[in-house]
Design a protein around this motif. Structure first.
Motif, mmCIF file in Angstrom:
data_model
loop_
_atom_site.group_PDB
_atom_site.id
_atom_site.type_symbol
_atom_site.label_atom_id
_atom_site.label_comp_id
_atom_site.label_asym_id
_atom_site.label_seq_id
_atom_site.Cartn_x
_atom_site.Cartn_y
_atom_site.Cartn_z
ATOM 1 N N PRO A 87 75.407 81.596 -18.936
ATOM 2 C CA PRO A 87 76.658 82.075 -19.143
ATOM 3 C C PRO A 87 77.929 81.556 -18.211
ATOM 4 N N HIS A 88 77.217 80.785 -17.178
ATOM 5 C CA HIS A 88 78.402 80.367 -16.203
ATOM 6 C C HIS A 88 78.730 78.811 -16.549
ATOM 7 N N MET A 89 77.923 78.495 -17.852
ATOM 8 C CA MET A 89 78.509 77.292 -18.220
ATOM 9 C C MET A 89 79.159 77.070 -19.418
ATOM 10 N N ARG A 130 84.880 76.555 -24.213
ATOM 11 C CA ARG A 130 84.683 77.988 -24.054
ATOM 12 C C ARG A 130 83.440 78.370 -23.504
ATOM 13 N N PHE A 131 83.289 79.431 -22.693
ATOM 14 C CA PHE A 131 82.216 80.087 -22.252
ATOM 15 C C PHE A 131 81.235 80.841 -23.161
ATOM 16 N N GLY A 133 80.304 83.788 -23.472
ATOM 17 C CA GLY A 133 80.828 85.243 -23.632
ATOM 18 C C GLY A 133 81.877 85.163 -24.571
ATOM 19 N N GLN A 134 82.656 83.938 -24.712
ATOM 20 C CA GLN A 134 83.842 84.069 -25.422
ATOM 21 C C GLN A 134 83.741 83.756 -26.825
ATOM 22 N N PRO B 187 73.789 79.713 -9.224
ATOM 23 C CA PRO B 187 75.470 80.036 -9.367
ATOM 24 C C PRO B 187 75.425 81.368 -10.314
ATOM 25 N N LEU B 188 74.387 81.887 -10.932
ATOM 26 C CA LEU B 188 74.449 83.241 -11.512
ATOM 27 C C LEU B 188 74.348 84.358 -10.398
ATOM 28 N N TYR B 269 83.949 82.818 -15.799
ATOM 29 C CA TYR B 269 83.155 82.841 -17.330
ATOM 30 C C TYR B 269 82.927 84.158 -17.829
ATOM 31 N N ALA B 271 85.528 86.196 -18.143
ATOM 32 C CA ALA B 271 86.744 86.609 -18.768
ATOM 33 C C ALA B 271 86.676 86.179 -20.175
ATOM 34 N N ARG B 272 87.188 87.344 -20.838
ATOM 35 C CA ARG B 272 87.311 87.097 -22.350
ATOM 36 C C ARG B 272 88.499 86.524 -22.707
ATOM 37 N N GLY B 273 88.489 85.738 -24.177
ATOM 38 C CA GLY B 273 89.843 85.322 -24.495
ATOM 39 C C GLY B 273 89.732 83.855 -25.270
#
Lengths: 340, 273
Positions: A87-89, A130-131, A133-134, B187-188, B269, B271-273
């Motif tokens: 998720p962080h990449m 994009r991540f 989650g997006q 990182p998580l 990461y 954040a949505r959009g």
């Protein structure tokens, strides 16, 4: 890469998940492992990947015994049911991950070029930054596939790849995966509980029940010739009757169903809704219509026979029929299995 | 105002604001007010006196040391508690909260007894010429003890929620244990780690009870800032006490602000959009 499973066994605590499964997958083949939950299909896939070790038996990749090769050296691409994207990449970083941690050193431009190429393959060129989650579920699925393909796996393994997606996206992705498989020719094994998905996508379908293979063959073979009542039932809607055979013929109401090779005695008869018809006269099973369900492709009649059994049958869309009407269910095709 | 679906907003907000005002804002306001009643020159003279500066140094350095120790040890503890099943796991889990429950003075006395030159640890350490009690090292030990639960308890839930499929995915992609830890897990955990670190550091800056027993409290070498403020109070020099305390307050605020910024970056990461 050809894969061969030789009498593989896996037991969890007290529960035996896989009982001696032997299976061959030809190089470049696209094979579905199909079965209800608890049938051991995911365990088999995870053993091929090296995410579980087999308790007994061997797994061969080509001629090499891969049974004890750890997962990170096995060279498989694995697509997880819920994608398991980092998720962080970003999308691009996710795809590049395998190349960055690889023992084979690649320079940055080579990695970037490969990421761009894979993004084009999975048709996500605009989403590199994009991540996870997006982006949508279908897009995540494609990123997961690109990530698995990035390290040039010998084998591609997919665990319920379309399970979490809605019906339309699922159908599109299925066709698209089929195209990608044709383009790359990589040996692919996927797990599903959805018979439609397996029949739609696979060259060969392996049907599992309670940790054992119950039938394998092309979609045509398993559909036209289900080996057991379980397979018949699992592949689609059925109506099940018990009847008695005498002189190689089973009688169901007024209908006579040939049952060659069966001894006199009780048998199970399976009828698909589309194997049945609705008529006002003729030799068949007398019944009363309980309800009619309209569908885009036709009408489904829910009927009750005079002996009180519920039957479902599909008729043409223009058939005029309504509830409480009486008539005859005619039988065009039937499959007979020994009671057991 | 738009109609709300969830009930109770005015009442809940009212109660919250009243409590925050009475319990947090008012005492801090009084502190700032008291310190502000000094002129700027007096204020500066008090907060920059050599004894005060020495106390800042020993407090901040010890807090840094204790937090660094807790970063490693606290994370290892959280890792072991989440990842492995072993007899006594629940007992260890309960033990982690003990520094919160124990009166800090009791902890201080216990640590002093252990680390004094004739104590269990102290006598062994004396043989290799390491002195803990009555040195900055002792301050660090006391700080580490009282702030350990912060890191464990912030990291633990995040580690528990970590999807095992992420690590499996990294393994199938050829990642070594080391690269999976550095590139995926760390990182998580970073936002939770940062939160734990800042709480642990802030607590260490403000810790008093556990430290004064083990520190020896020599001005210029083992006297912490909180003790100096306390000494000024005992001398009825309320303004000086407030001035010194305000330095601690400002430091804590700055640090929390910095951690919040870092945390927002680490979580960008989501954040949505």
């Amino acid at each position: 890469m050809k894969i061969r499973l030789d009498n593989v066994v896996k037991t969890f605590e007290t529960f035996r998940a896989v009982h001696g499964v032997s299976l061959e997958i030809e190089s470049g083949e696209l094979v579905a492992l199909l079965g209800p939950s608890g049938s051991g299909k995911t365990t088999i896939l995870r053993m091929v990947a090296g995410l579980e070790y087999a308790d007994a038996g061997h797994i061969y990749f080509g001629d090499e015994d891969a049974t004890d090769i750890p997962v990170r050296d096995r060279g498989v691409g694995f697509v997880f049911q819920h994608y398991a994207l980092f998720p962080h990449m970003t999308v691009a970083e996710n795809i590049a991950f395998g190349m960055k941690v690889s023992k084979v050193r690649r320079d940055k431009t080579a990695i970037d070029a490969r990421v761009t190429e894979l993004l084009r393959l999975v048709q996500l060129e605009g989403l590199a930054e994009r991540f996870p989650g997006q982006i949508s579920g279908g897009q995540r699925q494609r990123v997961a596939l690109a990530r698995a393909l990035a390290v040039d796996p010998k084998v591609l393994l997919l665990d319920e790849p379309f399970g979490a997606l809605d019906a339309n996206v699922r159908r599109d992705l299925r066709r698209w995966l089929r195209e990608i498989h044709q383009e790359l020719g990589i040996t692919t094994l996927f797990v599903t509980h959805d018979q439609e998905e397996a029949l739609d996508l696979a060259d060969r379908v392996v049907i599992l029940d309670k940790g054992q293979i119950v039938q394998q063959g092309t979609p045509e073979e398993v559909c036209r010739n289900p080996a057991s009542a379980f397979v018949m039932n699992f592949l689609g809607d059925t109506n099940r009757f018990t009847a008695a055979v005498s002189d190689g013929v089973a009688r169901l109401g007024e209908a006579r169903i040939p049952a060659p090779g069966f001894d006199d005695g009780p048998v199970e008869i399976f009828l698909r809704p589309s194997d049945l018809g609705w008529s006002s006269s003729g030799a068949g099973i007398p019944a009363t219509v309980a309800r009619v369900i309209d569908r885009p492709a036709g009408r489904r009649i829910l009927a009750l026979t005079t002996t009180g059994e519920a039957v479902e049958l599909d008729v043409a869309p223009e058939t005029q029929v309504s509830a409480r009407e009486q008539g005859i269910i005619t039988i065009e095709r039937a499959r007979v299995y020994a009671t057991g | 105002m738009a109609r709300r679906i969830l009930p109770g907003f005015p009442l809940a907000l009212g109660i919250t604001l009243v409590y925050v005002s009475i319990i947090v804002v008012l005492p801090l306001g009084a502190l700032v007010f008291k310190a502000a009643s000094l002129g700027f020159e007096d204020y500066w003279r008090i907060v920059s006196s050599p004894r005060a500066v020495a106390s800042y140094r020993v407090t901040a350095l010890s807090a840094l040391g204790a937090t660094a120790f807790n970063l490693v040890f606290g994370m290892a503890l959280a890792w072991v508690l989440v990842r492995y099943r072993f007899p006594g796991r629940r007992f260890v889990d309960a033990l982690v909260d003990l520094p919160f429950a124990l009166p800090t003075a009791v902890a201080g006395i216990a640590l002093t007894t252990l680390f004094a030159e004739n104590g269990w640890f102290g006598s062994v350490l004396a043989e290799i010429c390491v002195k803990v009690a009555y040195t900055p090292l002792g301050i660090m030990v006391a700080m580490a003890f009282t702030s350990l639960p912060f890191i464990v308890r912030t990291v633990q839930p995040v580690l528990e929620d970590l999807d095992p499929a992420l690590e499996e995915a990294a393994q199938t992609l050829g990642g070594s244990d080391r690269s999976i830890f550095l590139r995926v897990i760390l990182p998580l955990l970073a936002p939770a780690l940062l939160a734990g670190l800042s709480l642990s550091f802030a607590r260490s800056l403000g810790e008093f009870g556990a430290i004064i027993f083990i520190a020896g409290n020599q001005p210029m070498s083992t006297e912490i800032t909180a003790l100096l403020a306390f000494i000024r109070l005992e001398e009825y020099d309320y303004q000086a006490a407030a001035a010194i305390a305000s330095v601690l307050l400002i430091t804590a605020f700055l640090m929390l602000a910095v951690t919040n910024i870092l945390q927002a970056r680490a979580l960008r990461y989501t954040a949505r959009g």
